[in-house]
Motif scaffolding. Sequence first.
Motif, short mmCIF file in Angstrom:
data_model
loop_
_atom_site.label_atom_id
_atom_site.label_comp_id
_atom_site.label_asym_id
_atom_site.label_seq_id
_atom_site.Cartn_x
_atom_site.Cartn_y
_atom_site.Cartn_z
N TYR A 99 37.25 -55.01 48.63
CA TYR A 99 38.80 -54.76 47.86
C TYR A 99 38.99 -55.81 46.65
O TYR A 99 39.32 -55.77 45.54
N ALA A 100 38.35 -57.94 46.85
CA ALA A 100 39.04 -58.10 46.14
C ALA A 100 37.94 -59.14 46.01
O ALA A 100 37.54 -59.78 46.67
N PRO A 101 37.04 -59.93 44.95
CA PRO A 101 36.32 -61.17 44.78
C PRO A 101 36.96 -62.30 45.81
O PRO A 101 38.25 -62.17 45.82
N GLU A 102 36.11 -62.86 46.90
CA GLU A 102 36.23 -64.20 46.86
C GLU A 102 36.35 -65.42 45.66
O GLU A 102 35.01 -65.53 45.01
N GLY A 103 37.04 -66.25 45.96
CA GLY A 103 36.96 -67.74 45.54
C GLY A 103 37.36 -67.61 43.90
O GLY A 103 37.08 -68.43 42.96
N LEU A 104 38.31 -66.68 43.73
CA LEU A 104 38.80 -66.26 42.83
C LEU A 104 40.11 -67.58 42.74
O LEU A 104 40.99 -68.31 43.38
N THR A 105 40.26 -68.53 41.28
CA THR A 105 41.49 -69.36 41.28
C THR A 105 43.09 -68.68 41.03
O THR A 105 42.64 -67.44 40.51
N GLU A 106 44.05 -68.62 40.89
CA GLU A 106 45.10 -68.12 40.94
C GLU A 106 45.17 -67.58 40.19
O GLU A 106 45.37 -66.72 40.17
N ARG A 107 44.76 -68.05 38.61
CA ARG A 107 45.18 -67.10 37.40
C ARG A 107 43.45 -66.15 37.64
O ARG A 107 44.07 -64.81 36.63
N GLU A 108 42.94 -66.68 37.84
CA GLU A 108 41.56 -65.38 38.24
C GLU A 108 41.84 -64.19 38.75
O GLU A 108 42.24 -62.88 38.41
N HIS A 109 43.02 -63.96 40.11
CA HIS A 109 43.21 -63.67 41.08
C HIS A 109 44.12 -62.44 40.11
O HIS A 109 44.61 -61.18 40.01
N ALA A 142 55.64 -60.98 43.58
CA ALA A 142 54.85 -62.62 44.15
C ALA A 142 55.13 -63.60 43.45
O ALA A 142 54.28 -63.45 42.50
N PRO A 143 55.12 -64.87 44.50
CA PRO A 143 54.91 -66.08 43.69
C PRO A 143 53.81 -66.58 43.98
O PRO A 143 52.97 -67.64 43.60
N ASP A 144 53.13 -66.00 44.47
CA ASP A 144 51.30 -66.36 45.41
C ASP A 144 50.39 -65.50 45.35
O ASP A 144 51.10 -64.25 45.77
N LEU A 145 48.90 -66.01 45.35
CA LEU A 145 48.35 -65.50 45.74
C LEU A 145 48.13 -63.93 47.12
O LEU A 145 47.25 -63.03 47.39
N LYS A 146 48.69 -65.20 47.28
CA LYS A 146 48.50 -63.91 49.10
C LYS A 146 49.46 -62.55 49.44
O LYS A 146 49.10 -61.36 49.80
N ALA A 147 50.53 -62.92 48.58
CA ALA A 147 52.03 -61.97 48.55
C ALA A 147 51.19 -61.01 47.86
O ALA A 147 51.77 -60.37 48.26
N ARG A 148 51.20 -61.32 47.07
CA ARG A 148 50.42 -60.69 45.69
C ARG A 148 49.41 -59.20 46.33
O ARG A 148 49.52 -58.25 46.07
N LEU A 149 48.27 -60.22 47.34
CA LEU A 149 46.87 -59.43 48.03
C LEU A 149 47.44 -58.05 48.75
O LEU A 149 47.98 -57.10 48.71
N GLU A 150 48.77 -58.82 49.63
CA GLU A 150 49.43 -58.31 50.65
C GLU A 150 49.92 -57.09 49.91
O GLU A 150 50.10 -55.97 50.60
N ARG A 151 51.18 -57.12 49.01
CA ARG A 151 52.20 -56.40 48.43
C ARG A 151 50.89 -55.19 47.59
O ARG A 151 51.37 -54.11 47.66
N ASP A 152 49.54 -55.50 47.18
CA ASP A 152 48.58 -54.50 46.34
C ASP A 152 48.55 -53.21 47.28
O ASP A 152 47.81 -52.85 47.89
N LEU A 153 47.88 -54.01 48.47
CA LEU A 153 47.63 -53.18 49.55
C LEU A 153 48.08 -51.90 50.05
O LEU A 153 47.98 -51.24 50.54
N GLN A 154 49.68 -53.12 50.59
CA GLN A 154 50.59 -52.18 50.96
C GLN A 154 50.70 -50.19 50.00
O GLN A 154 51.40 -49.45 50.45
N PHE A 155 50.69 -51.23 48.44
CA PHE A 155 50.65 -49.76 47.76
C PHE A 155 50.44 -49.06 47.69
O PHE A 155 50.43 -47.85 47.80
N HIS A 156 48.55 -49.85 47.98
CA HIS A 156 47.62 -48.44 47.99
C HIS A 156 47.43 -47.84 48.84
O HIS A 156 47.59 -45.95 49.36
N ASP A 157 47.99 -48.63 50.46
CA ASP A 157 48.16 -47.11 51.72
C ASP A 157 49.58 -46.63 51.34
O ASP A 157 49.25 -45.17 52.11
N ALA A 158 50.44 -46.78 51.22
CA ALA A 158 51.99 -45.80 50.47
C ALA A 158 51.50 -44.61 50.17
O ALA A 158 51.77 -44.12 50.55
N LEU A 159 49.89 -45.23 48.90
CA LEU A 159 50.42 -44.63 48.17
C LEU A 159 48.95 -43.05 48.96
O LEU A 159 49.21 -41.96 49.16
N VAL A 160 48.58 -43.93 49.60
CA VAL A 160 47.80 -42.52 50.76
C VAL A 160 48.23 -41.90 51.87
O VAL A 160 48.07 -40.95 52.15
#
Length: 235
Positions: A174-184, A135-153
């Motif tokens: 689930y994830a801290p707010e205010g992280l930079t792109e690299r931190e996230h 995923a190229p950006d933070l929002k997309a990565r978070l969405e896919r990460d959530l999807q992975f854990h949801d699909a697992l359960v």
Amino acid sequence: MSSFQPAVRNVPMSVQIGEQVRARITSGEWPVGMRLPGEHALVETFGASRATVREALRGLIHAGLLEARPGDGTYVRASSELDAMLQRRVSQKTVDDVFELREALEIHAARLAATRATQEELAALAKILASRDAAPDLKARLERDLQFHDALVTATGNPLLAEMHQSLDRAATYAPEGLTEREHRKFLVGEWEDEDEHHALLAALELRDADAAAEAAARLLLHAREAFLRAQTDR
């Protein structure tokens, strides 16, 4: 929009309308975050008075499924009463409380999924994880990460467990707010000594190794807890 169902004798119209709105929410037809049609449209849809429609919506607002925003409209707040209850309870608890509950759910879910997941579900998990990594950006990565854990359960085959996890996984911890792109990216993908535990978890599921899956899930959650607390402390 589907038509209103015929009235049921001796059941108040407001209750019937409330049940049909609830059904649209729980089915996903009206997803969380959606703005409901205006009052005039709902009156036409349900063939009821404004007062009756308002009473039906008030009941769902009280239950936590809907949220009234003065001057804006009424929005879907939760996918079920359980979702609404967990959101309220989680918001009042500490980070440690929430992570302990996540551990109880996700480690057990990893064990169950190792023995119950279908080949289609395993393939879907692999696809989601690959998509998250690319995923190229933070929002997309978070969405896919959530999807992975949801699909697992979901792969446990236990719908109640899946609903509880989905509600909890979207809590503020689930994830801290205010992280930079690299931190996230570090927070989601991790800085592992060997391999990202998401991949180790998937490998254990594919091998049908329940113990290894549980161990990978435990390591993943420990990392998430430590990363979350470190991010909160560092800012």
